[in-house]
Write a protein that holds these residues in place. Structure first.
Motif, PDB file in Angstrom:
ATOM      1  N   ASP A   1       0.818  -1.219   0.000  1.00  0.00           N
ATOM      2  CA  ASP A   1       0.000   0.000   0.000  1.00  0.00           C
ATOM      3  C   ASP A   1       0.854   1.273   0.000  1.00  0.00           C
ATOM      4  O   ASP A   1       0.574   2.239  -0.718  1.00  0.00           O
ATOM      5  CB  ASP A   1      -0.982   0.000   1.185  1.00  0.00           C
ATOM      6  CG  ASP A   1      -0.349  -0.410   2.525  1.00  0.00           C
ATOM      7  OD1 ASP A   1       0.867  -0.690   2.564  1.00  0.00           O
ATOM      8  OD2 ASP A   1      -1.097  -0.464   3.532  1.00  0.00           O
ATOM      9  N   GLY A   2       1.947   1.261   0.782  1.00  0.00           N
ATOM     10  CA  GLY A   2       2.783   2.470   0.876  1.00  0.00           C
ATOM     11  C   GLY A   2       3.391   2.809  -0.470  1.00  0.00           C
ATOM     12  O   GLY A   2       3.388   3.983  -0.900  1.00  0.00           O
TER      13      GLY A   2
ATOM     14  N   LEU B   1      -1.604  -4.742  -1.272  1.00  0.00           N
ATOM     15  CA  LEU B   1      -1.561  -5.375   0.050  1.00  0.00           C
ATOM     16  C   LEU B   1      -1.637  -4.301   1.122  1.00  0.00           C
ATOM     17  O   LEU B   1      -0.690  -3.521   1.309  1.00  0.00           O
ATOM     18  CB  LEU B   1      -0.277  -6.200   0.172  1.00  0.00           C
ATOM     19  CG  LEU B   1      -0.091  -7.190  -0.992  1.00  0.00           C
ATOM     20  CD1 LEU B   1       1.236  -7.929  -0.867  1.00  0.00           C
ATOM     21  CD2 LEU B   1      -1.257  -8.184  -1.068  1.00  0.00           C
TER      22      LEU B   1
ATOM     23  N   ASN C   1      -1.513  -3.254   4.591  1.00  0.00           N
ATOM     24  CA  ASN C   1      -1.176  -3.494   6.003  1.00  0.00           C
ATOM     25  C   ASN C   1      -1.104  -2.168   6.764  1.00  0.00           C
ATOM     26  O   ASN C   1      -0.738  -2.137   7.936  1.00  0.00           O
ATOM     27  CB  ASN C   1       0.123  -4.311   6.153  1.00  0.00           C
ATOM     28  CG  ASN C   1       1.309  -3.623   5.513  1.00  0.00           C
ATOM     29  OD1 ASN C   1       1.183  -2.502   4.993  1.00  0.00           O
ATOM     30  ND2 ASN C   1       2.469  -4.263   5.540  1.00  0.00           N
TER      31      ASN C   1
ATOM     32  N   TYR D   1       4.448   1.079   6.196  1.00  0.00           N
ATOM     33  CA  TYR D   1       5.637   0.717   5.414  1.00  0.00           C
ATOM     34  C   TYR D   1       6.236  -0.498   6.129  1.00  0.00           C
ATOM     35  O   TYR D   1       7.173  -0.380   6.925  1.00  0.00           O
ATOM     36  CB  TYR D   1       6.665   1.849   5.442  1.00  0.00           C
ATOM     37  CG  TYR D   1       6.322   3.094   4.649  1.00  0.00           C
ATOM     38  CD1 TYR D   1       5.800   3.017   3.359  1.00  0.00           C
ATOM     39  CD2 TYR D   1       6.590   4.366   5.167  1.00  0.00           C
ATOM     40  CE1 TYR D   1       5.529   4.166   2.623  1.00  0.00           C
ATOM     41  CE2 TYR D   1       6.328   5.512   4.428  1.00  0.00           C
ATOM     42  CZ  TYR D   1       5.794   5.406   3.165  1.00  0.00           C
ATOM     43  OH  TYR D   1       5.543   6.526   2.440  1.00  0.00           O
TER      44      TYR D   1
ATOM     45  N   LEU E   1       0.780   4.776   7.503  1.00  0.00           N
ATOM     46  CA  LEU E   1       0.280   5.396   6.270  1.00  0.00           C
ATOM     47  C   LEU E   1      -1.063   6.066   6.480  1.00  0.00           C
ATOM     48  O   LEU E   1      -1.832   5.658   7.356  1.00  0.00           O
ATOM     49  CB  LEU E   1       0.100   4.308   5.207  1.00  0.00           C
ATOM     50  CG  LEU E   1       1.360   3.591   4.762  1.00  0.00           C
ATOM     51  CD1 LEU E   1       0.982   2.401   3.881  1.00  0.00           C
ATOM     52  CD2 LEU E   1       2.260   4.545   4.000  1.00  0.00           C
TER      53      LEU E   1
HETATM   54 MG    MG Z   1       2.479  -1.650   3.518  1.00  0.00          MG
END
Ligand code: MG
Ligand code: TPP
Length: 561
Positions: A441-442, A466, A468, A471, A487
């Motif tokens: 995702d980051g 993904l 989560n 990071y 994030l």
């Molecule tokens: Mg991530």
């Protein structure tokens, strides 16, 4: 001299299109209008207007990995500078990306007028060195040098397999080229580099002697094989000689992992299967084909142990074993020469890798443990798996790919955000099958606006984001808890809709049953898919401090911790 009609800008675009490049990634801008119009007018290339120049550079990088070369078009200063990180990545990953940049006209420059996209100082050449630094060759075109300069630039970019910078002021870009235009060949028909015949023969004989004298030879083929169009030569060599081979993480997917001679991933202490470390390091000859890069993530923090006395490197323009060096020899020529003379060896037993079962209870929450086996089960011949820097590359590297499945990462340059636009370029060039992107995702947050561009041009990738919330890999490499690793919480599955991708299948999944249903849908429907997979942040546990210190070599002698 008579004009033949094509302007400098038109000539550049057409000459590059001769190579078989059929897309141009970029963002238009006024100083680039001559190029922008030439791209629009050329019926052999399609304009792919990206969300920004960094994305365009990553997309060009991805496209070049499959097609062999790419065109990136940006405007003076503001555009080209935004692209530099991506072009530098293409240089690190050895990809010929032709970066074309329009500049203010020489009439403006000669009058000393101050224009936009400058520092207001009347200087018009201060960005050149910056763009040039990301390339292996540069050209400043005029009507009378354009034809000759384009031949030089193309030749060098292909010989060195690295980006080229081509710039021309607006007024000169619109003038007709002077001289007889050259019609180029498709990339597949171009010999990238030629060999000196005597040097080549001596190098081939040297390699043959070394292989014959060794009891066990193992090869480590490198991604330069793909860059120099030498994959089939390498496969012929392995088929004929029966020399087994492994690849480093950076080179994964260069050759089929279903080949009977394939051993697995050589990655120092984290080689997979684990026996690969011992097999490679105990061989008495290691054929390094392309030039291994002993980078930290490519060797599990320099835990490789191949004695230099046993390493024979067949590089892009050289062959070397310790102090013995042959120069002026092209990679493909050397491989073909060795294949002609080699005797078949005994084929060692290949290593069977175990595939983690995909079972889990339908109500179980999604985790890495149940996601990656499912990703593996989805893969089929023709697919290209594009994997971002982050925890996803750690999980996918050991995965044994089915025959015909490609694998692309940016392991050396490692600039997060690369994978999303790179998947766009790869998808546009990959005519053999699907393009499947896996990103954290980051990383996705850096370049997610390219999703709208994918929708606009109607490509159909399968995308796994993904989620989560962190990071994650940074938590693994440092400690749990710094807020800078948290994030902004996006609703990822809503991105395609918000960006106009009307026909896409989207889902957010947090249980195994939902994941299975989403994968089934992605696998069977003829549209792009975007699946947000929830992953627990708690999976990312930090490595012990001693290991971290060993990795980063930050222990200061004489100072207690
Ligand atoms: Mg991530
Ligand atoms: C351009 C750039 N900025 C920062 C980094 C440092 N960096 C490396 S991995 C990473 C985090 C990736 O996080 P995510 O994509 O969410 O993957 P995860 O590990 O959580 O699965 C960061 C910030 C980098 N590699 N490149």
């Amino acid at each position: 001299m008579a004009s033949n009609g094509l302007s400098v800008a038109e000539y550049v675009v057409n000459r590059l299109a001769d190579l078989g490049i059929d897309r141009v990634f970029g963002v238009p801008g006024d100083y680039s209008f001559p190029f922008d119009d030439a791209i629009e007018a050329c019926d052999r290339v399609e304009w792919i207007v990206c969300a920004n120049e960094l994305n365009a550079a990553y997309a060009a990088d991805g496209y070049a990995r499959i097609q062999g070369a790419a065109i990136l078009s940006t405007t003076y200063g503001v555009g080209e500078l935004s692209a530099i990180n991506g072009v530098m990545g293409a240089k690190a990953q050895r990809l010929p990306v032709f970066h074309i940049v329009g500049a203010p006209s020489t009439q403006i420059q000669r009058q000393g007028l101050i224009t936009h996209h400058t520092l207001g100082d009347g200087v018009y050449n201060n960005f050149r060195q910056l763009s040039e630094a990301a390339c292996c060759v540069a050209a400043y075109l005029t009507p009378d040098n354009a034809i000759a300069e384009m031949e030089r630039v193309i030749r060098e970019a292909l010989r060195l397999s690295a980006p080229a910078y081509i710039t021309v002021p607006m007024d000169l870009a619109k003038m007709p080229v002077i001289g007889k235009p050259i019609k180029g060949m498709l990339l597949a028909n171009i010999e990238r580099a030629s060999s000196d015949p005597d040097s080549l023969e001596a190098a081939v004989d040297f390699i043959i002697t070394k292989i014959a004298a060794s009891k066990t030879t193992v090869a480590l083929p490198n991604q330069l094989l793909a860059r120099y169009g030498a994959i089939s030569s390498a496969i012929e060599l392995f088929n004929r000689s029966k020399i087994p081979f492994a690849t480093t993480p950076m080179d994964k997917g260069t050759l089929s992992e279903a080949h009977p001679g394939y051993l697995g991933i050589y990655n120092g202490a984290a080689s997979s299967p684990s026996q690969v470390k011992e097999i490679v390091e105990s061989a008495d000859l290691v054929l390094d084909i392309g030039g291994l890069i002993y980078e930290d993530f490519n060797t599990t923090f320099w835990s490789d142990a191949i004695a230099s006395a046993k390493q024979l490197t067949i590089g892009d323009q050289f062959v070397r074993m310790e102090g013995t060096i042959f120069t002026g020899v092209a990679l493909d020529d050397v491989l073909r020469g060795v294949t002609r003379k080699i005797q078949a060896r005994l084929q060692p037993n290949s290593i069977n890798s175990t595939i983690t079962p995909v079972d889990a209870k339908p109500s179980d929450p999604t985790t890495s443990a149940n996601f990656y086996p499912r990703l593996h089960a989805l893969l089929k011949s023709g697919d290209v798996l594009v994997v971002e820097t982050g925890t996803c590359v750690l999980y996918t590297t050991p995965m044994r790919l089915p025959d015909g499945v490609g694998f692309q990462t940016q392991t050396l340059w490692g600039s997060i955000g690369w994978a999303t636009p790179a998947a766009e370029g790869i998808c546009m060039a990959n005519t053999k099958g699907r393009t499947i992107l896996v990103t954290g995702d980051g990383s996705h947050q850096l370049t997610a606006n390219e999703i709208g561009v994918m929708g606009r041009y109607g490509i159909k990738p399968i995308i796994f984001v993904l989620n989560n919330g962190i990071y994650g890999v940074e938590n693994v490499l440092s400690e749990i808890g710094p807020s800078y690793d948290n994030l902004a919480q996006w609703n990822y599955a809503q991105i395609p809709g918000a960006m106009g991708c009307r026909t896409w299948f989207t889902a957010r999944v947090s249980t195994v049953a939902e994941l299975d249903a989403a994968i089934e849908k992605a696998n069977t429907s003829d549209c792009a898919s975007y699946i947000e997979v929830m992953i627990p942040a708690s999976e990312s546990q930090p490595l012990p401090e001693a290991v971290q210190n060993q990795i980063y070599k930050t222990t200061i002698p004489g100072r207690s911790a």
